[in-house]
Design a protein around this motif. Structure first.
Motif, PDB file in Angstrom:
ATOM      1  N   GLU A 146       0.876  -1.151  -0.169  1.00 22.98           N
ATOM      2  CA  GLU A 146      -0.131  -0.086  -0.061  1.00 22.98           C
ATOM      3  C   GLU A 146       0.902   1.223   0.071  1.00 22.98           C
ATOM      4  N   PRO A 147       0.411   2.318  -0.627  1.00 18.01           N
ATOM      5  CA  PRO A 147       1.221   3.744  -0.536  1.00 18.01           C
ATOM      6  C   PRO A 147       1.786   3.923   0.850  1.00 18.01           C
ATOM      7  N   ALA A 148       0.889   3.777   1.687  1.00 18.82           N
ATOM      8  CA  ALA A 148       1.463   4.216   2.868  1.00 18.82           C
ATOM      9  C   ALA A 148       2.870   3.771   3.319  1.00 18.82           C
ATOM     10  N   THR A 149       2.730   2.361   3.175  1.00 16.34           N
ATOM     11  CA  THR A 149       4.169   1.344   3.348  1.00 16.34           C
ATOM     12  C   THR A 149       5.188   2.213   2.619  1.00 16.34           C
ATOM     13  N   THR A 150       4.919   1.896   1.163  1.00 12.14           N
ATOM     14  CA  THR A 150       6.084   2.615   0.374  1.00 12.14           C
ATOM     15  C   THR A 150       6.546   3.919   0.841  1.00 12.14           C
ATOM     16  N   LEU A 151       5.607   4.909   1.050  1.00 10.23           N
ATOM     17  CA  LEU A 151       6.067   6.258   1.620  1.00 10.23           C
ATOM     18  C   LEU A 151       6.866   6.218   2.891  1.00 10.23           C
ATOM     19  N   ARG A 152       6.451   5.397   3.814  1.00 10.05           N
ATOM     20  CA  ARG A 152       6.920   5.100   5.181  1.00 10.05           C
ATOM     21  C   ARG A 152       8.692   4.540   4.957  1.00 10.05           C
ATOM     22  N   ALA A 162      13.024   5.064  -4.913  1.00 12.81           N
ATOM     23  CA  ALA A 162      12.027   5.054  -6.128  1.00 12.81           C
ATOM     24  C   ALA A 162      11.105   4.071  -5.920  1.00 12.81           C
ATOM     25  N   VAL A 163       9.826   4.070  -6.331  1.00  3.29           N
ATOM     26  CA  VAL A 163       9.042   2.921  -6.638  1.00  3.29           C
ATOM     27  C   VAL A 163       8.693   2.715  -8.223  1.00  3.29           C
ATOM     28  N   LYS A 164       8.790   1.430  -8.587  1.00  3.32           N
ATOM     29  CA  LYS A 164       8.249   0.996  -9.516  1.00  3.32           C
ATOM     30  C   LYS A 164       6.846   0.436  -9.349  1.00  3.32           C
ATOM     31  N   GLU A 165       5.758   1.185  -9.819  1.00  2.00           N
ATOM     32  CA  GLU A 165       4.555   1.003  -9.241  1.00  2.00           C
ATOM     33  C   GLU A 165       3.540   0.368 -10.332  1.00  2.00           C
ATOM     34  N   ALA A 166       3.187  -0.818 -10.295  1.00  2.00           N
ATOM     35  CA  ALA A 166       2.801  -1.566 -11.516  1.00  2.00           C
ATOM     36  C   ALA A 166       1.570  -2.388 -10.926  1.00  2.00           C
ATOM     37  N   GLY A 167       0.658  -1.653 -10.321  1.00  2.25           N
ATOM     38  CA  GLY A 167      -0.615  -2.157  -9.869  1.00  2.25           C
ATOM     39  C   GLY A 167      -1.927  -1.837 -10.729  1.00  2.25           C
ATOM     40  N   ASN A 168      -1.531  -1.201 -11.778  1.00  2.00           N
ATOM     41  CA  ASN A 168      -2.596  -0.628 -12.740  1.00  2.00           C
ATOM     42  C   ASN A 168      -3.620   0.082 -12.173  1.00  2.00           C
ATOM     43  N   ASN A 169      -3.317   0.812 -11.334  1.00  2.00           N
ATOM     44  CA  ASN A 169      -4.456   1.445 -10.255  1.00  2.00           C
ATOM     45  C   ASN A 169      -3.995   3.083 -10.408  1.00  2.00           C
ATOM     46  N   LYS A 180       4.354  12.061  -1.764  1.00  2.00           N
ATOM     47  CA  LYS A 180       5.799  11.432  -1.779  1.00  2.00           C
ATOM     48  C   LYS A 180       6.714  12.352  -1.271  1.00  2.00           C
ATOM     49  N   PRO A 181       8.058  12.393  -0.769  1.00  2.00           N
ATOM     50  CA  PRO A 181       9.040  13.191  -0.505  1.00  2.00           C
ATOM     51  C   PRO A 181       9.270  13.767  -1.842  1.00  2.00           C
ATOM     52  N   ALA A 182       9.978  15.039  -1.864  1.00  2.00           N
ATOM     53  CA  ALA A 182      10.243  15.776  -2.845  1.00  2.00           C
ATOM     54  C   ALA A 182      11.034  15.005  -4.032  1.00  2.00           C
ATOM     55  N   ASP A 183      12.031  14.446  -3.196  1.00  2.00           N
ATOM     56  CA  ASP A 183      12.925  13.555  -4.153  1.00  2.00           C
ATOM     57  C   ASP A 183      12.756  12.190  -4.529  1.00  2.00           C
TER      58      ASP A 183
END
Length: 291
Positions: A146-152, A162-169, A180-183
């Protein structure tokens, strides 16, 4: 991490008719992408059939790509799995001197909790100083990070870049981009959504179709990053059909069929995958002929 902005491509692993790795075709594919606008190369990802590549072959593939690339483009290496200790061991023992970043897929099959995802990537981040790109692909792993985990993770570890997000969502992309953090880079892993993600503030794509049409797809992404949506969508519409085709049966059977029609490599895949059906092959051949 500007080196991971733009269009990366998830390279296929070409095979001969006897299922051995076709290293000459691999060199041809790498050179074709370097010469035609690709921004960085991803080795041993899902599209590279990493699940059926031996450890010995993986090293030979890395060596071939490193030599062919000759320091021209940044290189990202897939090192991931659902055995955290083994992933950490590989990170600590493999020569990564020519590798610019690590793409690490979310643990598959085990279906961890969100805390399990966090602790898995924490161990990985602490095992290497290399930049890490998280890879969330719930359609293959059976569990969404989930986004909260990625951002944590993004906020807690400087080398998780970075994240390669491939949930087609699209909503999940928007949640990541919003908070997300700026960088921190949000990279699309969905070729069909990549332009929209770039226009919304993403950093580009790790593409499958891009390795076959690097001039066009990289131009589309660049236009998207510049906010030039009209010009970008004109390219997107030209490629829409073939993007659908390559994922119609399985990846990478579809993209290997495109590459065969372009004269770059054969369309051989390893079991349990099989080649594209005759009907799909015909559609792809017609597209390439008329592109």
């Amino acid at each position: 991490m500007q080196k991971f902005v733009g269009m990366g491509v998830a390279l296929v692993t070409p095979f001969n008719n006897d299922s051995s790795v076709d290293f000459e075709a691999l060199k041809k594919l790498v050179t074709y992408n370097i010469d035609n606008g690709t921004d960085y190369l991803v080795i041993n990802g899902t599209t590279g059939e990493s699940a059926t590549i031996t450890k010995e072959e993986k090293q030979q593939i890395i060596d071939t790509i490193v030599a062919t690339n000759n320091n021209r483009l940044p290189l990202v290496l897939g090192i991931g799995g659902n055995n955290t200790l083994e992933v950490v061991k590989e990170l600590q023992t493999r020569d990564l001197s020519k590798i610019d970043g690590i793409l690490s897929v979310a643990p598959y099959y085990s279906k961890p909790t969100q805390e399990g995802f966090y602790q898995h990537y924490k161990a990985i981040a602490e095992a290497t100083e290399k930049p890490i790109i998280l890879y969330n692909v719930p359609g293959r792993t059976a569990k969404n990070m989930e986004p909260a985990t990625t951002l944590r993770l993004a906020k807690d570890f400087n080398n998780i870049v970075a994240v390669k997000e491939a949930g087609n969502n699209q909503q999940q992309y928007n949640s990541l981009l919003k908070d997300k953090p700026a960088d921190f880079l949000v990279i699309s892993g969905d070729d069909d959504l990549a332009l929209g993600v770039a226009l919304a503030g993403g950093s580009g794509v790790i593409s499958v179709i891009g390795q076959a049409f690097p001039v066009e797809f990289s131009k589309m992404i660049q236009l998207g990053l510049e906010g030039k949506n009209k010009e970008a969508y004109a390219i997107h519409f030209k490629l829409m059909d073939v993007i659908d085709y390559i994922f119609e049966e399985n990846n990478p059977a579809g993209i290997k069929t495109v590459l065969q029609e372009l004269g770059i490599c054969a369309n051989n895949v390893r079991l349990p995958l099989v080649k594209a059906s005759e009907g799909l092959h015909s559609k792809i051949a017609d597209f390439v002929k008329n592109f």
